[in-house]
Write a protein that holds these residues in place. Structure first.
Motif, short mmCIF file in Angstrom:
data_model
loop_
_atom_site.label_atom_id
_atom_site.label_comp_id
_atom_site.label_asym_id
_atom_site.label_seq_id
_atom_site.Cartn_x
_atom_site.Cartn_y
_atom_site.Cartn_z
N ALA A 199 -1.25 2.23 -38.84
CA ALA A 199 -2.43 1.54 -38.34
C ALA A 199 -2.13 0.83 -37.02
N PHE A 200 -0.98 0.18 -36.93
CA PHE A 200 -0.60 -0.47 -35.68
C PHE A 200 -0.32 0.56 -34.58
N THR A 201 0.24 1.71 -34.96
CA THR A 201 0.44 2.78 -33.98
C THR A 201 -0.89 3.26 -33.43
N ALA A 202 -1.86 3.42 -34.33
CA ALA A 202 -3.20 3.83 -33.90
C ALA A 202 -3.80 2.79 -32.95
N PHE A 203 -3.61 1.52 -33.28
CA PHE A 203 -4.10 0.45 -32.40
C PHE A 203 -3.52 0.59 -30.99
N ILE A 204 -2.22 0.82 -30.90
CA ILE A 204 -1.56 0.93 -29.60
C ILE A 204 -2.05 2.16 -28.84
N LEU A 205 -2.18 3.30 -29.54
CA LEU A 205 -2.65 4.52 -28.89
C LEU A 205 -4.07 4.37 -28.38
N VAL A 240 -3.84 -12.15 -27.06
CA VAL A 240 -4.68 -12.07 -25.87
C VAL A 240 -4.11 -12.95 -24.77
N GLY A 241 -4.00 -12.40 -23.57
CA GLY A 241 -3.49 -13.16 -22.44
C GLY A 241 -2.01 -13.01 -22.20
N ALA A 242 -1.33 -12.23 -23.02
CA ALA A 242 0.10 -11.97 -22.83
C ALA A 242 0.32 -10.46 -22.82
N PRO A 243 1.26 -9.95 -22.03
CA PRO A 243 1.49 -8.50 -22.00
C PRO A 243 1.76 -7.94 -23.39
N LEU A 244 1.14 -6.83 -23.70
CA LEU A 244 1.30 -6.20 -25.01
C LEU A 244 2.63 -5.48 -25.08
N ASN A 245 3.41 -5.79 -26.11
CA ASN A 245 4.71 -5.16 -26.30
C ASN A 245 4.67 -4.33 -27.58
N GLY A 281 -12.40 -12.15 -37.90
CA GLY A 281 -13.49 -12.77 -37.17
C GLY A 281 -14.21 -11.74 -36.34
N ARG A 282 -15.52 -11.67 -36.51
CA ARG A 282 -16.28 -10.64 -35.82
C ARG A 282 -16.47 -11.01 -34.35
N ALA A 283 -16.09 -10.13 -33.45
CA ALA A 283 -16.29 -10.40 -32.03
C ALA A 283 -17.77 -10.41 -31.74
N LYS A 284 -18.20 -11.41 -30.94
CA LYS A 284 -19.62 -11.47 -30.61
C LYS A 284 -19.98 -10.26 -29.76
N GLY A 285 -21.00 -9.54 -30.20
CA GLY A 285 -21.45 -8.39 -29.44
C GLY A 285 -20.70 -7.13 -29.80
N ILE A 286 -20.01 -6.51 -28.81
CA ILE A 286 -19.47 -5.17 -28.96
C ILE A 286 -17.97 -5.23 -29.22
N GLU A 287 -17.50 -4.36 -30.09
CA GLU A 287 -16.09 -4.36 -30.50
C GLU A 287 -15.18 -3.79 -29.42
N HIS A 288 -13.94 -4.25 -29.40
CA HIS A 288 -12.90 -3.59 -28.62
C HIS A 288 -12.59 -2.23 -29.27
N LEU A 289 -12.41 -1.21 -28.45
CA LEU A 289 -12.18 0.13 -28.98
C LEU A 289 -11.02 0.16 -29.96
N GLU A 290 -9.90 -0.49 -29.59
CA GLU A 290 -8.69 -0.41 -30.40
C GLU A 290 -8.80 -1.18 -31.71
N ASP A 291 -9.71 -2.16 -31.78
CA ASP A 291 -9.87 -2.94 -33.02
C ASP A 291 -10.53 -2.14 -34.13
#
Length: 630
Positions: free
Chosen positions: A569-575, A523-528, A272-282
Motif C-alpha cells: 500500500a505504501f509502495t502504491a502511494f509512492i508510485l 507535508v512540507g518536508a521532502p518525501l523519502n 481526516g477527510r480533505a476538504k474538497g478534492i482528494e490527493h491522487l496518491e491518498d
C-alpha cells in the motif's frame, strides 16, 4: 456503474464542432408535452412511473430519463426507429440519435424546435418494475436516489444479500433470490413482513421504517460509513434553527476569519477527510485496491483529455452567482449561503446579502461592501436565459500594482507575479476586478461540475479568468505498468488488509485513517520513500495506546501476514505520488506559478499539488493552520 458514469459525464452527448452542448435544461412545465411528443412519434407509452431521476420532479432537469421495457423493444430497434423518424425529416440521424450504452435522442422541447432541445436518455430494463424502482428514490427526499440505493445495499449486506440494478441476490451463491425483482418482496426482506416498497421510497422513509428495528445499527453500519466519506448527515426528525444557525456561524468563522482548516470532517476508518478534492496518491488509503484502480483511471482520462485538467487559483473569497433555474432571478452568494440549511442563503439583492452577513459573527462591513460592488457587475455577466450557478475565486478588486514588469497580487496565500506583457497580464492591466471561474452547478444541491458551455457577457473593468488547461499530458508508462503489476500481485492482500470486518475484529478500525494522518505529518518536508514505511511504526507508537499498538502489530504479523500488504500500500502511494508529480510538472511547464491542478474526469476528481516541497502552497497552508507543528 454505467449509469453513475453517465451522471458524472453530465449527460451532454450532443455537441457542436466547438464542443458546446446542443441541448439544454428543460422546465418542469414542459416535461409532459415533450414526453407526449416522444410517445406520439414512437407509439410507446411513458407514464410517470417510467420517468426516472429528476424528470418531471424538479423545477428543471438536465435531461429526460425514461425507462424502457426490454421485452417491449430493444436498444437496436428503438435506435433504428428514431433514426428513421429523423431521416424522414431530411436530417442527419448522427446528429440526433446516439446509441452509446443507452439510446440518446436530441428532442425538441414540447415537439417545438423553436423552444430548443433537450437530451432524452432511454434506459432499458429486463424487468421494468424493478428498474424504475431502483433508479428512483429521490422524490420527496433531500438525498439522491443513489444514496437510497447505497442504504438498501447496506441493509441487504447485514442480512446476507446484495441489492443492485438487477435485483436482490444471495451474497453466498450470487444467485437471484425468488422475488428478487419485486420491490414489495425486497421491502419485506429488508424491513419486515409489514412493509412495502413505499417504505423504500427514499432515505427518509427507510429511516422511519427502521426506527424500532432491533437490528437497525447493523443494517445502517455500511451506510453510515458511506455518509461519513461523502460528508453527509443522517436524516433527522427535526433540527432546531438555532443549531443550524450556530453551525453556520461556526463554519463561517472558520472560513472567513483566517482559521482555514486543512481537515474539515473526519470519516471513520479512512482518516481526516480533505476538504474538497482528494490527493491522487491518498486514494490507496481512502479506498484500498479500488483506490489504485480509480487513480489510474483518472490519470488515463486526464492524459487522453488534457482539457479536463485545470489550474487551481488561490483566490478568496469564493463567490457563487447565477440565475435560479425555475425563475431566472439573479443570485449572488458565498459557499455558506449556497449550502445553507435552515435559512435562505441565495441573496437576490445587495441588501439581502448584507442581512445574511450581519447574522454572522465578527465585523462584516468590508465583505458587505465587496458584495455590493460585485452584485451589478456579476449580474451583467449572465445572459437572461442562463440557468444555474457558476463558482469562482476573487483575485483582486482593484488593478494590481505593476512591479518590475509584473502585476503582483496576493488574494490569499500565494503571491502571483504575472508578466505585464503576457496575454493574461494585458487583460489584468485592462481590468479593475478579477475572478477565476472554475466550476458550475445545475441547481442547488446538485453535484459541482467543471465549467463548460457558459458564454459570459463582456463587462468593462471585469476579468473573468477561465481555468488554464495544458495542451498535452502523458503518464509515465513505467509507473503505470508498476501499479498495474502491483494490483495483480498484491491487490487482494491490500483489500484484505483494509477489510472493515477484519479491522473491527482486531479493534483497529482506524488503521487506514492512521495511514492518512501519518502522511499528513510529512507535508512540507521532502518525501523519502526509503524511510516512509519504517517511520510509520515509530510514529504509531506516539499516537495510539500501547494496547492498540499491540493489536496493530499482531494484525500485521497474523498468520495471513498483512505486513507485505501494508508495504504494498505504501509502495502504491509512492508510485501514485511520482505519477502525479510528473503530470504536475508537465502542466506547470505550460502554465507556471499555479497553486496546483485538478483532474476533473468522468472517472472521478483528484488534485495534483506539490505537498512535500517546503516552499509549495500545501506546506505554507499547513504552517498557517498549524503554526506550532514541527
Amino acid at each position: 456503474m454505467k449509469y453513475l458514469t453517465r451522471l458524472l459525464e453530465g449527460g451532454n452527448v450532443f455537441k457542436d464542432k466547438q464542443g458546446q452542448p446542443l441541448t439544454q435544461r428543460i422546465n418542469q412545465a414542459d416535461v409532459p408535452a415533450t414526453i407526449k411528443y416522444i410517445e406520439n412519434i414512437l407509439g410507446i407509452d411513458f407514464p410517470p412511473e417510467r420517468w426516472l431521476g429528476s424528470t418531471g420532479r424538479k423545477p428543471t432537469s438536465g435531461d429526460l430519463d425514461l425507462g424502457v421495457d426490454l421485452n417491449e423493444i430493444d436498444k437496436d430497434q428503438l435506435a433504428a426507429a428514431l433514426q428513421q423518424i429523423v431521416t424522414s425529416q431530411g436530417l442527419d440521424p448522427r446528429e440526433w440519435v446516439v446509441k452509446k450504452g443507452e439510446v440518446h435522442f436530441r428532442t425538441p422541447i414540447a415537439g417545438d424546435p423553436n423552444k430548443g432541445h433537450v437530451q432524452t436518455d432511454f434506459m432499458f430494463f429486463p424487468n421494468l418494475d424493478w428498474g424504475t424502482f431502483y433508479y428512483g428514490g429521490a422524490e420527496g427526499s433531500s438525498f439522491k436516489g443513489m444514496n437510497r440505493n447505497v442504504l438498501m445495499s447496506s441493509m441487504a449486506k447485514a442480512l446476507g444479500f446484495k441489492v443492485g440494478a438487477n435485483g436482490m441476490f444471495n451474497r453466498s451463491t450470487e444467485e437471484l433470490v425468488p422475488g428478487g425483482m419485486d420491490p414489495n418482496h425486497v421491502a419485506r426482506v429488508l424491513l419486515g413482513p409489514a412493509f412495502t416498497k413505499e417504505n423504500l421510497k427514499n432515505v427518509e422513509s427507510i429511516f422511519a421504517a427502521l426506527s424500532n428495528d432491533p437490528n437497525k445499527d447493523a443494517k445502517l453500519k455500511d451506510f453510515r460509513e458511506y455518509l461519513a466519506r461523502e460528508g453527509l448527515k443522517e436524516p433527522q426528525l427535526s433540527v432546531s434553527e438555532d443549531d443550524v444557525g450556530f453551525l453556520g456561524r461556526l463554519r463561517d468563522r472558520i472560513v472567513n476569519k483566517g482559521y482555514v482548516a486543512l481537515v474539515e470532517a473526519e470519516e471513520p476508518g479512512v482518516g481526516g477527510r480533505a476538504k474538497g478534492i482528494e490527493h491522487l496518491e491518498d486514494l490507496v488509503f481512502r479506498r484500498g485496491t479500488q483506490g489504485i484502480r480509480d487513480a489510474l483511471e483518472i490519470v488515463d482520462h486526464a492524459t487522453q483529455n488534457p482539457k479536463t485538467t485545470t489550474a487551481k487559483w488561490d483566490g478568496k473569497p469564493a463567490v457563487i452567482w447565477g440565475r435560479k433555474p425555475a425563475t431566472g432571478e439573479f443570485v449572488l452568494t458565498d459557499g455558506s449561503g449556497f449550502e445553507a440549511k435552515g435559512y435562505d442563503g441565495l441573496a437576490t439583492s445587495p441588501q439581502m446579502m448584507a442581512a445574511i452577513q450581519r447574522t454572522r459573527s465578527g465585523s462584516r462591513d468590508e465583505l458587505i461592501n465587496l458584495y455590493a460592488q460585485l452584485f451589478p457587475v456579476l449580474e451583467a455577466t449572465l445572459p437572461p436565459n442562463f440557468r444555474g450557478y457558476v463558482k469562482g475565486d476573487l483575485l483582486y478588486m482593484s488593478t494590481p500594482p505593476e512591479i518590475a514588469g509584473n502585476y503582483v497580487f496576493r488574494p490569499n496565500t500565494i503571491e502571483y507575479k504575472i508578466p505585464a506583457r503576457s496575454n493574461l497580464g494585458q487583460r489584468i492591466g485592462n481590468s479593475k476586478m478579477g475572478i477565476a471561474v472554475h466550476s458550475m452547478y445545475s441547481d442547488v444541491g446538485d453535484a459541482r461540475q467543471p465549467l463548460s458551455g457558459v458564454k459570459f457577457n463582456d463587462v468593462p473593468g471585469l476579468m473573468l479568468e477561465r481555468p488554464a488547461t495544458p495542451k498535452a499530458l502523458s503518464a509515465e508508462p513505467a509507473k503505470v505498468k508498476q501499479l498495474k503489476q502491483l494490483i495483480r500481485t498484491d491487490g487482494n492482500a491490500i483489500s484484505t488488509l483494509f477489510n472493515p470486518a477484519e479491522l473491527r475484529s482486531h479493534k483497529i478500525t482506524d488503521l487506514a485513517k492512521l495511514c492518512v494522518d501519518y502522511i499528513n505529518t510529512k507535508v512540507g518536508a521532502p518525501l523519502n520513500p526509503a524511510t516512509l514505511l519504517p517511520e510509520f511504526g515509530e510514529w504509531l507508537q506516539t499516537k495510539v495506546t500501547p494496547n492498540k499498538f499491540r493489536n496493530i502489530v499482531e494484525y500485521l504479523e497474523s498468520p495471513t501476514s498483512n505486513t507485505p500488504a501494508l508495504a504494498a500500500a505504501f509502495t502504491a502511494f509512492i508510485l501514485l505520488h511520482d505519477l502525479k508529480m510528473d503530470i504536475l510538472k508537465q502542466a506547470d511547464l505550460e502554465h507556471p506559478g499555479q497553486e496546483g491542478w485538478v483532474m476533473a474526469t468522468p472517472a472521478g476528481y483528484a488534485k495534483a499539488v506539490n505537498r512535500f516541497d517546503p516552499n509549495a502552497f500545501a506546506a505554507q497552508n499547513r504552517q498557517r493552520n498549524n503554526p506550532q507543528a514541527t
